[in-house]
Write an enzyme that holds these catalytic residues in place. Sequence first.
Site, mmCIF file in Angstrom:
data_model
loop_
_atom_site.group_PDB
_atom_site.id
_atom_site.type_symbol
_atom_site.label_atom_id
_atom_site.label_comp_id
_atom_site.label_asym_id
_atom_site.label_seq_id
_atom_site.Cartn_x
_atom_site.Cartn_y
_atom_site.Cartn_z
ATOM 1 N N LYS A 14 33.193 35.781 41.168
ATOM 2 C CA LYS A 14 32.462 36.804 41.914
ATOM 3 C C LYS A 14 30.941 36.629 41.796
ATOM 4 C CE LYS A 14 36.015 40.466 41.662
ATOM 5 N NZ LYS A 14 36.258 41.870 41.227
ATOM 6 N N ASN A 117 33.005 42.330 37.349
ATOM 7 C CA ASN A 117 33.923 41.806 36.336
ATOM 8 C C ASN A 117 34.231 40.315 36.507
ATOM 9 O OD1 ASN A 117 35.564 42.016 38.532
ATOM 10 N ND2 ASN A 117 36.934 43.553 37.687
ATOM 11 N N GLU A 131 46.282 35.790 50.423
ATOM 12 C CA GLU A 131 44.873 35.581 50.067
ATOM 13 C C GLU A 131 44.454 34.109 50.230
ATOM 14 O OE1 GLU A 131 44.342 37.336 46.166
ATOM 15 O OE2 GLU A 131 44.456 39.365 46.977
HETATM 16 P P1 IDP Z 1 41.856 43.660 39.754
HETATM 17 O O1 IDP Z 1 40.630 42.927 40.253
HETATM 18 O O2 IDP Z 1 41.977 43.590 38.269
HETATM 19 O O3 IDP Z 1 43.110 43.244 40.480
HETATM 20 P P2 IDP Z 1 41.952 46.076 41.378
HETATM 21 O O4 IDP Z 1 42.519 47.374 40.926
HETATM 22 O O5 IDP Z 1 42.731 45.279 42.368
HETATM 23 O O6 IDP Z 1 41.620 45.216 40.070
HETATM 24 O O7 IDP Z 1 40.517 46.385 41.962
HETATM 25 C C1 IDP Z 1 39.809 45.414 42.704
HETATM 26 C C2 IDP Z 1 38.394 45.389 42.221
HETATM 27 O O8 IDP Z 1 37.790 46.650 42.517
HETATM 28 C C3 IDP Z 1 38.229 45.231 40.706
HETATM 29 O O9 IDP Z 1 38.235 43.883 40.286
HETATM 30 C C4 IDP Z 1 36.894 45.876 40.470
HETATM 31 O O10 IDP Z 1 35.839 44.963 40.767
HETATM 32 C C5 IDP Z 1 36.877 46.991 41.491
HETATM 33 N N1 IDP Z 1 37.295 48.251 40.883
HETATM 34 C C6 IDP Z 1 38.540 48.612 40.491
HETATM 35 N N2 IDP Z 1 38.556 49.845 39.977
HETATM 36 C C7 IDP Z 1 37.282 50.299 40.052
HETATM 37 C C8 IDP Z 1 36.643 51.537 39.690
HETATM 38 O O11 IDP Z 1 37.266 52.459 39.189
HETATM 39 N N3 IDP Z 1 35.297 51.608 39.926
HETATM 40 C C9 IDP Z 1 34.598 50.595 40.478
HETATM 41 N N4 IDP Z 1 35.150 49.421 40.842
HETATM 42 C C10 IDP Z 1 36.474 49.273 40.629
#
Ligand code: IDP
Length: 138
Positions: A14, A117, A131
């Site tokens: 990212k 992240n 994807e």
């Molecule tokens: P993942 O990347 O671990 O699969 P997902 O739940 O699919 O997590 O969420 C996609 C992306 O959205 C996450 O990697 C993160 O960057 C962002 N994200 C997820 N939850 C939150 C939140 O509560 N606040 C802000 N960003 C979030």
Amino acid sequence: MIMSKNEKTLSIIKPDAVERNLDNEIKEIFKNNGFSILKEKKIQIEKSEAEKFYKVHETKPFYNDLCSYLSSGPIVVMVLEKANAVIDNRELMGATNPKEAKDGTIRKKYGISIDKNSVHGSDSIENAKIEIDFFFKD
Ligand code: IDP
Ligand code: MG
């Protein structure tokens, strides 16, 4: 159980990690953990493309910021291959929130916050196919 030696998953380094020039270091981590990088490209996407990619999250409060963020700078998109690639990549990435990620995971090592992240990884074999097609279908 059917096991494929060449399961594929989509990984994205990212903007926060590319910006800190961590892409080569992160690619080495994948290779050192048994992943082959079958395809890769460094690109910057439009916000509209990020909105398509993250459509499953469109009802979430963080959707708009997430799509702005993913399109805010260059990313490295890769097709990774190994046995159990999807689940093993999720394990290697660590928890979504770097603060909760285990030692030895990419997000623990490099993640800045839940939104920054450092990496994305497909969460199922089915989504991996979708994807991979999204970024590499030509
Ligand atoms: P993942 O990347 O671990 O699969 P997902 O739940 O699919 O997590 O969420 C996609 C992306 O959205 C996450 O990697 C993160 O960057 C962002 N994200 C997820 N939850 C939150 C939140 O509560 N606040 C802000 N960003 C979030
Ligand atoms: Mg996800």
